[in-house]
Design an enzyme around this catalytic site. Structure first.
Site, PDB file in Angstrom:
ATOM      1  N   LYS A 117       0.829  -1.215   0.000  1.00 48.24           N
ATOM      2  CA  LYS A 117       0.000   0.000   0.000  1.00 48.24           C
ATOM      3  C   LYS A 117       0.863   1.266   0.000  1.00 48.24           C
ATOM      4  O   LYS A 117       0.568   2.225  -0.720  1.00 48.24           O
ATOM      5  CB  LYS A 117      -0.944  -0.026   1.206  1.00 48.24           C
ATOM      6  CG  LYS A 117      -1.993  -1.150   1.098  1.00 48.24           C
ATOM      7  CD  LYS A 117      -2.743  -1.338   2.394  1.00 48.24           C
ATOM      8  CE  LYS A 117      -3.807  -2.422   2.285  1.00 48.24           C
ATOM      9  NZ  LYS A 117      -4.348  -2.829   3.601  1.00 48.24           N
ATOM     10  N   GLY A 162     -12.757  -4.913   4.825  1.00 43.79           N
ATOM     11  CA  GLY A 162     -14.142  -5.368   5.000  1.00 43.79           C
ATOM     12  C   GLY A 162     -14.894  -5.320   3.690  1.00 43.79           C
ATOM     13  O   GLY A 162     -14.594  -4.523   2.796  1.00 43.79           O
TER      14      GLY A 162
HETATM   15  N1  HSE Z   1      -5.597  -7.746   5.723  1.00 42.80           N
HETATM   16  C1  HSE Z   1      -5.804  -6.382   5.405  1.00 42.80           C
HETATM   17  C2  HSE Z   1      -5.918  -5.580   6.700  1.00 42.80           C
HETATM   18  C3  HSE Z   1      -7.041  -6.248   4.562  1.00 42.80           C
HETATM   19  O1  HSE Z   1      -5.897  -6.185   7.786  1.00 42.80           O
HETATM   20  O2  HSE Z   1      -5.988  -4.360   6.682  1.00 42.80           O
HETATM   21  C4  HSE Z   1      -7.076  -5.055   3.685  1.00 42.80           C
HETATM   22  O3  HSE Z   1      -6.003  -4.992   2.797  1.00 42.80           O
END
Ligand code: HSE
Length: 406
Positions: A200, A297
């Site tokens: 990210k 989610g």
């Molecule tokens: N596994 C990720 C989190 C989900 O816990 O934020 C979203 O990318």
């Protein structure tokens, strides 16, 4: 009427269908046309489900159908998602995706193809789930140079850090609880080792620099070594520990990193707790801004995907030009990035104090009365390489180190 196809009927895919069905009227009104899902591609059948009649198992149905103008890729993973997205773009269809692995690895190329085909490749949901952050960076903040972008970009680890800090629970207990509550995967590696946050911040870094930032070049350290004792020290200093993903501009270069950091109570990200995500942005004209919300989610993520679908539908045959080039950006070396470092050390503080002061500069010492046989200190601000060199003299004594975010 604008017809779309959804690739993948898992959590996010079924969320996309649900968002469109629930908000169909208002979406059509905002679009000024009817948005219709023509296909859902999945290997499985879904008898009795609202999509049972539009399920296809063959991607060729989607890519060869001229009526399909927008493809939603919510399968996850690199393949076959990459091939399907690339072929969709080449066929003149816009694509909306939530797939951060795909965007971090192939985003620049897919954006170029979208530009060449005069369509759009949009991926708001790939960073911060339902939180609008990519479009604000592309539109509202285009008058700014973003000097710093920093976030809590992973809900699983933030849930775990919050529990460890406020409830004094240890890492293994908290991980088990997160897994039992469905917040953490059975194989939690991507979250707890920081890989998810790393992809990210690679996307955010690429966007703010306009060049390709490879996630493999970003130093990435997860939360697996954070202990209850670290949290006790944090409390003693009026701080907390969070898994932070950061990207900072320093002159012409950028540094990026994912690691647990100590944050003081005054820091805007200090009170982002539980599964929530937040992105803090500092622009050279804007000053500070912060985006907060549900970072994961089914419905929050689907909401961001549908927002992209509507954006793509409003801009059929018009490339929005958002993105970054394929030219690689070389990040500043981790050893040259400066921090203050919180160090836990075995031994007698008074005996070591003079040498530590000489080596690490103006020190703040921290003692937690319940923890015997050790003490903590915060170094002065120095490049990481210099810290590592000095710390090499204390390999027997140093228990752990956490970077301090000012
Ligand atoms: N596994 C990720 C989190 C989900 O816990 O934020 C979203 O990318």
């Amino acid at each position: 009427m604008v017809k779309i196809a959804v690739l993948g009927y898992g959590t996010v895919g079924s969320g996309v269908v649900e968002v469109i069905r629930t908000n169909q009227e208002v979406i059509n009104q905002r679009l000024g046309e009817i948005l219709q899902i023509k296909y859902v591609l999945d290997l499985r059948d879904f008898p009795g489900d609202p999509v049972q009649d539009i399920i296809t198992h063959d991607f060729e149905d989607v890519v060869n159908d001229e009526e399909v103008k927008i493809v939603v890729e919510v399968m996850g993973g690199i393949e076959p998602a990459y091939t399907f997205v690339k072929r969709s773009l080449m066929a003149g269809k816009s694509v909306a995706t939530s797939n951060k692995a795909l965007v971090a690895k192939h985003g620049a190329e897919l954006l170029r193809i979208a530009g060449e085909q005069n369509v759009n490749f949009l991926f708001e949901a790939s960073v911060g789930g339902g939180i609008p952050i990519l479009r604000p960076l592309h539109s509202s903040l285009t008058g700014d140079v973003i000097e710093e972008i920093m976030g809590i970009l992973n809900g699983t680890t933030n849930y775990m850090m919050t529990k460890m800090f406020y409830e004094g629970a240890n890492y293994d207990e908290v991980l088990k609880e997160a897994q039992d509550n469905g917040f953490a995967e059975r194989n939690p590696e991507a979250d707890v080792e920081g890989y998810d946050a790393c992809r990210k911040i690679a996307i955010l870094s690429s966007i703010i620099s306009g060049r390709q930032v490879d996630f493999e070049d970003i130093y990435c350290e997860g939360i697996t070594k954070i202990t209850v004792e670290d949290m006790q020290y944090a409390k003693a200093m009026g701080k907390t520990v969070k898994l932070l993903a950061t990207c900072k501009r320093d002159g012409d270069s950028l540094s990026a990193m994912v690691c647990p950091c100590l944050l003081s109570q005054e820091h805007p990200l200090y009170s982002v707790n539980g599964v929530f995500n937040s992105v803090f942005v500092h622009g050279n004209m804007l000053g500070d801004a912060m985006f907060y919300g549900s970072g994961a989610g089914k419905l929050p993520t689907a909401s961001a995907v549908v927002g992209d679908v509507v954006e793509a539908a409003k801009n059929l045959n018009r490339n929005l030009g958002n993105g970054w080039s394929e030219e690689k950006l070389v990040l500043k070396k981790k050893d040259d990035v400066t921090h203050r470092f919180f160090v836990r050390m075995k031994g007698d503080r008074e005996a070591l104090q003079e040498k530590l002061g000489a080596d690490f500069g103006m020190l703040q010492y921290v003692v937690v009365p319940e923890i015997d046989g050790e003490f903590g200190f915060v170094t002065e601000c120095m490049p990481e390489g210099e810290y590592q060199k000095k710390a090499a003299d204390y390999t027997e004594e140093i228990i752990s180190m956490i970077r301090v975010e000012e």
